[in-house]
Scaffold this motif. Structure first.
Motif, PDB file in Angstrom:
ATOM      1  N   ALA A  82     -79.871 -31.009 -46.862  1.00 30.05           N
ATOM      2  CA  ALA A  82     -79.027 -30.779 -47.799  1.00 30.05           C
ATOM      3  C   ALA A  82     -77.981 -30.010 -46.943  1.00 30.05           C
ATOM      4  O   ALA A  82     -78.046 -29.421 -46.288  1.00 30.05           O
ATOM      5  CB  ALA A  82     -79.408 -29.509 -48.789  1.00 30.05           C
ATOM      6  N   TYR A  84     -75.780 -27.440 -47.200  1.00 30.29           N
ATOM      7  CA  TYR A  84     -75.264 -26.070 -47.935  1.00 30.29           C
ATOM      8  C   TYR A  84     -74.904 -25.120 -47.043  1.00 30.29           C
ATOM      9  O   TYR A  84     -74.269 -23.689 -47.285  1.00 30.29           O
ATOM     10  CB  TYR A  84     -77.019 -25.285 -47.783  1.00 30.29           C
ATOM     11  CG  TYR A  84     -78.227 -25.449 -48.767  1.00 30.29           C
ATOM     12  CD1 TYR A  84     -77.730 -25.949 -49.845  1.00 30.29           C
ATOM     13  CD2 TYR A  84     -79.124 -25.449 -48.321  1.00 30.29           C
ATOM     14  CE1 TYR A  84     -79.479 -26.490 -50.751  1.00 30.29           C
ATOM     15  CE2 TYR A  84     -80.299 -26.332 -49.581  1.00 30.29           C
ATOM     16  CZ  TYR A  84     -79.673 -26.538 -49.971  1.00 30.29           C
ATOM     17  OH  TYR A  84     -80.298 -26.786 -51.262  1.00 30.29           O
ATOM     18  N   ARG A 123     -71.180 -26.554 -56.413  1.00 30.37           N
ATOM     19  CA  ARG A 123     -70.090 -28.347 -56.666  1.00 30.37           C
ATOM     20  C   ARG A 123     -70.670 -29.182 -55.007  1.00 30.37           C
ATOM     21  O   ARG A 123     -70.805 -30.128 -55.265  1.00 30.37           O
ATOM     22  CB  ARG A 123     -69.168 -28.723 -57.006  1.00 30.37           C
ATOM     23  CG  ARG A 123     -69.195 -28.030 -58.663  1.00 30.37           C
ATOM     24  CD  ARG A 123     -67.656 -28.292 -59.385  1.00 30.37           C
ATOM     25  NE  ARG A 123     -67.751 -27.885 -60.410  1.00 30.37           N
ATOM     26  CZ  ARG A 123     -68.160 -27.504 -61.329  1.00 30.37           C
ATOM     27  NH1 ARG A 123     -68.818 -28.644 -61.853  1.00 30.37           N
ATOM     28  NH2 ARG A 123     -67.490 -26.589 -61.911  1.00 30.37           N
ATOM     29  N   SER A 125     -71.862 -28.311 -52.553  1.00 33.71           N
ATOM     30  CA  SER A 125     -73.149 -28.826 -51.408  1.00 33.71           C
ATOM     31  C   SER A 125     -74.148 -29.634 -52.136  1.00 33.71           C
ATOM     32  O   SER A 125     -74.818 -29.742 -51.287  1.00 33.71           O
ATOM     33  CB  SER A 125     -73.512 -27.058 -51.122  1.00 33.71           C
ATOM     34  OG  SER A 125     -74.249 -26.633 -53.034  1.00 33.71           O
ATOM     35  N   ARG A 126     -73.042 -29.768 -53.306  1.00 29.65           N
ATOM     36  CA  ARG A 126     -74.282 -30.716 -54.233  1.00 29.65           C
ATOM     37  C   ARG A 126     -73.928 -32.205 -54.437  1.00 29.65           C
ATOM     38  O   ARG A 126     -74.710 -33.222 -54.821  1.00 29.65           O
ATOM     39  CB  ARG A 126     -75.541 -29.972 -55.409  1.00 29.65           C
ATOM     40  CG  ARG A 126     -75.596 -28.785 -55.536  1.00 29.65           C
ATOM     41  CD  ARG A 126     -76.310 -28.443 -56.874  1.00 29.65           C
ATOM     42  NE  ARG A 126     -75.491 -28.986 -58.519  1.00 29.65           N
ATOM     43  CZ  ARG A 126     -75.622 -28.587 -58.643  1.00 29.65           C
ATOM     44  NH1 ARG A 126     -75.975 -27.399 -59.585  1.00 29.65           N
ATOM     45  NH2 ARG A 126     -74.716 -28.668 -60.387  1.00 29.65           N
ATOM     46  N   GLU A 128     -70.838 -33.376 -56.109  1.00 26.95           N
ATOM     47  CA  GLU A 128     -70.994 -33.332 -56.968  1.00 26.95           C
ATOM     48  C   GLU A 128     -69.155 -33.448 -56.860  1.00 26.95           C
ATOM     49  O   GLU A 128     -68.433 -33.310 -56.384  1.00 26.95           O
ATOM     50  CB  GLU A 128     -70.821 -32.255 -57.909  1.00 26.95           C
ATOM     51  CG  GLU A 128     -72.453 -32.173 -58.715  1.00 26.95           C
ATOM     52  CD  GLU A 128     -72.459 -31.064 -59.445  1.00 26.95           C
ATOM     53  OE1 GLU A 128     -71.675 -30.642 -60.299  1.00 26.95           O
ATOM     54  OE2 GLU A 128     -73.144 -30.947 -60.134  1.00 26.95           O
TER      55      GLU A 128
END
Length: 170
Positions: A82, A84, A123, A125-126, A128
């Motif tokens: 991920a 992060y 947002r 980091s994911r 989106e």
């Protein structure tokens, strides 16, 4: 990684939590214990947090020394790492800017900025969408959360928070 190395690293996590608890306890010792409303002083909550953190640290150390953290896989298979660090950078910027600007632009605006930057970090980091509309929505949401908190503290509890004006409403 060998079992001894794994257990040592897991023990160090518990020790780190204990050190954090000790630092919080030292800070709580510097806060006045003069009883306020209903006999609870301003140092009550910091002491509770320090004690709970110390208990968590001891639990982590006990868990690590009795065989290591249970049900913990070494590396998940097939999972992509991920991003992060992007979120951490945005959230750190929000906290630092809040601390830097709270006395000059007031509690409401600095907390709204902090909320907006933290939400944007989550947002991003994911993965989106994070366009201008999302930034504006996060800023307005932050202001809608910070304003009632500010008014409750300043108007009802008579606790002085940094404001933009001297009226107590902004």
């Amino acid at each position: 990684m060998s079992d001894a190395t794994r257990i040592l690293k897991q023990t160090l996590v518990g020790v780190g939590v204990l050190v954090l608890a000790a630092v919080l306890a030292l800070g709580a010792a510097d806060i006045s214990s003069q009883a306020g409303y209903s006999g609870v002083g301003p140092n009550f909550l910091p002491w509770v947090v320090a004690v709970v953190l110390a208990a968590c640290g001891l639990g982590l150390i006990r868990e690590a020394r009795s065989g290591g953290f249970r049900h913990m896989d070494e590396e998940p298979e097939g999972a992509e790492p991920a991003a992060y660090w992007v979120g951490l950078a945005w959230m750190s910027a929000g906290l630092l800017l809040n601390a830097l600007l709270i006395t000059s632009i007031g509690f409401i605006l600095s907390c709204a900025l902090c909320f907006m930057l933290a939400a944007q970090g989550l947002r991003r980091s994911r993965g989106e969408p994070h366009g201008l509309l999302a930034v504006a929505r996060d800023a307005v949401s932050g202001a809608c959360i910070a304003a009632p908190v500010y008014w409750m503290f300043t108007q009802f509890l008579a606790i002085n928070l940094p404001g933009l004006t001297k009226t107590g409403w902004l």
